[in-house]
Structures are given as C-alpha cells and as structure tokens.
Design a protein around this motif. Structure first.
Motif, PDB file in Angstrom:
ATOM      1  N   PHE A 121      -9.411   1.725 -13.296  1.00  0.00           N
ATOM      2  CA  PHE A 121      -9.147   3.162 -13.221  1.00  0.00           C
ATOM      3  C   PHE A 121      -8.096   3.567 -14.262  1.00  0.00           C
ATOM      4  N   ASP A 122      -8.172   3.007 -15.453  1.00  0.00           N
ATOM      5  CA  ASP A 122      -7.258   3.394 -16.528  1.00  0.00           C
ATOM      6  C   ASP A 122      -7.557   4.792 -17.049  1.00  0.00           C
ATOM      7  N   ASN A 123      -8.623   5.418 -16.572  1.00  0.00           N
ATOM      8  CA  ASN A 123      -8.952   6.789 -16.958  1.00  0.00           C
ATOM      9  C   ASN A 123      -8.162   7.818 -16.144  1.00  0.00           C
ATOM     10  N   GLN A 124      -7.315   7.356 -15.210  1.00  0.00           N
ATOM     11  CA  GLN A 124      -6.500   8.253 -14.393  1.00  0.00           C
ATOM     12  C   GLN A 124      -5.111   8.423 -15.018  1.00  0.00           C
ATOM     13  N   THR A 125      -4.404   9.459 -14.604  1.00  0.00           N
ATOM     14  CA  THR A 125      -3.044   9.689 -15.107  1.00  0.00           C
ATOM     15  C   THR A 125      -2.138   8.524 -14.723  1.00  0.00           C
ATOM     16  N   PHE A 126      -2.231   8.093 -13.457  1.00  0.00           N
ATOM     17  CA  PHE A 126      -1.485   6.917 -12.996  1.00  0.00           C
ATOM     18  C   PHE A 126      -2.470   5.758 -12.958  1.00  0.00           C
ATOM     19  N   LYS A 127      -2.432   4.920 -13.965  1.00  0.00           N
ATOM     20  CA  LYS A 127      -3.450   3.890 -14.170  1.00  0.00           C
ATOM     21  C   LYS A 127      -3.334   2.759 -13.141  1.00  0.00           C
ATOM     22  N   PHE A 128      -4.498   2.273 -12.683  1.00  0.00           N
ATOM     23  CA  PHE A 128      -4.514   1.152 -11.747  1.00  0.00           C
ATOM     24  C   PHE A 128      -5.858   0.435 -11.815  1.00  0.00           C
ATOM     25  N   ARG A 129      -5.901  -0.733 -11.205  1.00  0.00           N
ATOM     26  CA  ARG A 129      -7.111  -1.553 -11.132  1.00  0.00           C
ATOM     27  C   ARG A 129      -7.238  -2.048  -9.696  1.00  0.00           C
ATOM     28  N   THR A 130      -8.433  -1.946  -9.107  1.00  0.00           N
ATOM     29  CA  THR A 130      -8.623  -2.377  -7.728  1.00  0.00           C
ATOM     30  C   THR A 130      -9.493  -3.634  -7.667  1.00  0.00           C
ATOM     31  N   PHE A 131      -9.329  -4.368  -6.570  1.00  0.00           N
ATOM     32  CA  PHE A 131     -10.112  -5.574  -6.303  1.00  0.00           C
ATOM     33  C   PHE A 131     -10.669  -5.445  -4.885  1.00  0.00           C
ATOM     34  N   PRO A 132     -11.766  -4.692  -4.726  1.00  0.00           N
ATOM     35  CA  PRO A 132     -12.275  -4.367  -3.382  1.00  0.00           C
ATOM     36  C   PRO A 132     -12.864  -5.544  -2.622  1.00  0.00           C
ATOM     37  N   GLU A 133     -13.206  -6.628  -3.310  1.00  0.00           N
ATOM     38  CA  GLU A 133     -13.782  -7.794  -2.632  1.00  0.00           C
ATOM     39  C   GLU A 133     -12.795  -8.952  -2.548  1.00  0.00           C
ATOM     40  N   GLY A 134     -11.509  -8.650  -2.673  1.00  0.00           N
ATOM     41  CA  GLY A 134     -10.482  -9.675  -2.546  1.00  0.00           C
ATOM     42  C   GLY A 134     -10.085 -10.277  -3.881  1.00  0.00           C
ATOM     43  N   LEU A 135      -8.998 -11.047  -3.843  1.00  0.00           N
ATOM     44  CA  LEU A 135      -8.501 -11.683  -5.058  1.00  0.00           C
ATOM     45  C   LEU A 135      -7.657 -12.897  -4.718  1.00  0.00           C
ATOM     46  N   GLN A 136      -7.424 -13.698  -5.753  1.00  0.00           N
ATOM     47  CA  GLN A 136      -6.550 -14.864  -5.648  1.00  0.00           C
ATOM     48  C   GLN A 136      -5.633 -14.872  -6.863  1.00  0.00           C
ATOM     49  N   VAL A 137      -4.340 -15.110  -6.620  1.00  0.00           N
ATOM     50  CA  VAL A 137      -3.371 -15.211  -7.706  1.00  0.00           C
ATOM     51  C   VAL A 137      -2.744 -16.596  -7.646  1.00  0.00           C
ATOM     52  N   ASP A 138      -2.875 -17.349  -8.737  1.00  0.00           N
ATOM     53  CA  ASP A 138      -2.252 -18.668  -8.857  1.00  0.00           C
ATOM     54  C   ASP A 138      -0.980 -18.520  -9.684  1.00  0.00           C
ATOM     55  N   SER A 173       1.410 -22.377  -6.914  1.00  0.00           N
ATOM     56  CA  SER A 173       1.403 -21.730  -5.609  1.00  0.00           C
ATOM     57  C   SER A 173       0.297 -20.682  -5.639  1.00  0.00           C
ATOM     58  N   VAL A 174      -0.304 -20.405  -4.469  1.00  0.00           N
ATOM     59  CA  VAL A 174      -1.497 -19.557  -4.423  1.00  0.00           C
ATOM     60  C   VAL A 174      -1.319 -18.420  -3.421  1.00  0.00           C
ATOM     61  N   ILE A 175      -1.732 -17.207  -3.824  1.00  0.00           N
ATOM     62  CA  ILE A 175      -1.794 -16.051  -2.927  1.00  0.00           C
ATOM     63  C   ILE A 175      -3.243 -15.591  -2.856  1.00  0.00           C
ATOM     64  N   VAL A 176      -3.745 -15.358  -1.637  1.00  0.00           N
ATOM     65  CA  VAL A 176      -5.086 -14.779  -1.462  1.00  0.00           C
ATOM     66  C   VAL A 176      -4.957 -13.534  -0.591  1.00  0.00           C
ATOM     67  N   ALA A 177      -5.859 -12.562  -0.814  1.00  0.00           N
ATOM     68  CA  ALA A 177      -5.861 -11.322  -0.027  1.00  0.00           C
ATOM     69  C   ALA A 177      -7.267 -10.751  -0.014  1.00  0.00           C
ATOM     70  N   ASP A 178      -7.548  -9.924   1.007  1.00  0.00           N
ATOM     71  CA  ASP A 178      -8.856  -9.281   1.133  1.00  0.00           C
ATOM     72  C   ASP A 178      -9.044  -8.126   0.156  1.00  0.00           C
ATOM     73  N   TYR A 179      -7.921  -7.527  -0.295  1.00  0.00           N
ATOM     74  CA  TYR A 179      -7.993  -6.354  -1.158  1.00  0.00           C
ATOM     75  C   TYR A 179      -6.728  -6.304  -2.001  1.00  0.00           C
ATOM     76  N   GLY A 180      -6.841  -5.788  -3.203  1.00  0.00           N
ATOM     77  CA  GLY A 180      -5.663  -5.696  -4.057  1.00  0.00           C
ATOM     78  C   GLY A 180      -5.738  -4.535  -5.028  1.00  0.00           C
ATOM     79  N   ILE A 181      -4.546  -4.042  -5.407  1.00  0.00           N
ATOM     80  CA  ILE A 181      -4.417  -3.011  -6.437  1.00  0.00           C
ATOM     81  C   ILE A 181      -3.331  -3.454  -7.402  1.00  0.00           C
ATOM     82  N   VAL A 182      -3.626  -3.372  -8.698  1.00  0.00           N
ATOM     83  CA  VAL A 182      -2.627  -3.644  -9.728  1.00  0.00           C
ATOM     84  C   VAL A 182      -2.297  -2.316 -10.397  1.00  0.00           C
TER      85      VAL A 182
END
Length: 200
Positions: free
Chosen positions: A82-99, A108-117
């Motif tokens: 969603f970088d086309n918005q004034t306040f830019k963000f990116r969503t992960f509607p099907e979950g994500l993992q951060v190593d 170390s690992v983080i997992v979640a069902d949903y995320g916004i950057v």
C-alpha cells in the motif's frame, strides 16, 4: 396511422420524462461511519514474499556487500503493498515469519497470523497467535506485538506468557518490552502462576 403515431410519441415522451427525473436525482446522502470509509486497494501483491534486512559492519565506500550482515529475514505467503497511500504500509494477511540474527549469527524466530509493516515509522505490527522463540529456548506468546526496526526493540501492551527454560520460570502478565536478543526485558504487570525451578 395517426393513432399509432400519437401513441408512439406519447410513449417516447413518457420515457424521456422518467429519464430526466432519474438524471436530476443526485446522491446528496452524506455517508458516515463505515460507509464513509473509502476502500483501499494495494498497488501490488506478491506471493511467497521474502524481505531481507541488512546492516553494514563499517562505513562502505562502494556498493560492496562483503561488509554487510543479515539482521532479519521476513517471509510470508502473501504481501500487499500500500505504498500508494499517504501513510505507506505493507500487509501480510496470511501470516508471516521473521527470523532475527544476532552478532554471533544465532537465530530467533517470530511468527504471527497477520502483520503490517509501516514504512515511514520502521514499525512492524504483529497480530494473532504471536510467538517468539529465541535461539536459547526462551518463548513469548501474546496476541499482539510491535517491533521497532530502527531501535531493535520489541514491545506489547497485551497479555503474554513468557517461558524461560534456563531458570525454569513461567510468567504471565500484561505489557512487556525487551530487546530482540532477550538479554534485557521488563514486564509491566505480572499475575497468575509463576513456576520457579528449585536448585538441587
């Protein structure tokens, strides 16, 4: 024949009048609440998304990547940009993992069902069954968690469960902030059962 022509003209006049009435009826209805919210559409969608965060060990004089190290890798089956918005963000509607990788390359690992950057604030908002497993076996479970990429700081105001196998403790509470290596953390409020392993 005259009768037929008269009937056709009358029908045409009726249709024309109804059309004018419909065209003159503007939509003056003022939308409020959920109706007033305009739908957002991503400018791009990526499947099997991977984003690698790196940092330089020392100042670089060229585009040489030999002096960089990976500090985090974010993966997700689906990413919406969603970088086309004034306040830019990116969503992960099907979950994500951060190593996450520390200076010794421990993961170390983080997992979640949903995320916004949020691009402009360097903040990651993780929601739903958020679990952190550190490289030394510590575990944090909560419903929502924020990661400040700029300061490498993680925090939550939600309820949490923290398990530390090193000293055999299990802690429940609300609100916690800590660094990504779990070497420093502060619980805002603790409650419930805390199990402490006895020395043998």
């Amino acid at each position: 024949m005259k009768q037929k022509l008269k009937h056709i003209l009358k029908s045409f006049a009726t249709v024309f009048t109804v059309a004018i009435l419909f065209m003159s009826c503007g939509d003056d209805y003022e939308r409020v609440g959920e109706e007033a919210v305009k739908p957002l559409f991503p400018q791009g969608i990526a499947q099997n998304f991977t984003l690698t965060y790196t940092e330089t060990v020392e100042a670089m004089s060229s585009q040489d990547s030999a002096n960089t190290r990976v500090i985090a890798v974010l993966t997700s089956p689906l990413s919406e940009d969603f970088d086309n918005q004034t306040f830019k963000f990116r969503t992960f509607p099907e979950g994500l993992q951060v190593d996450f990788y520390d200076e010794k390359n421990n993961k170390s690992v983080i997992v979640a069902d949903y995320g916004i950057v949020y691009s402009q604030t360097n903040l990651i908002d993780l929601r739903g069954n958020v679990v952190i497993n550190s490289h030394d076996g510590k575990k944090l479970e909560t419903d929502q968690l924020y990661f400040d990429r700029k300061n490498n700081w993680i925090f939550t105001e939600a309820s949490f469960k923290y398990t530390n196998p090193e000293d055999g403790t299990v802690m429940d509470g609300e609100g916690m902030d800590f660094n990504k290596d779990f070497t420093f953390f502060k619980a805002h409020k603790t409650y419930g059962l805390m199990t402490i392993k006895e020395e043998e």
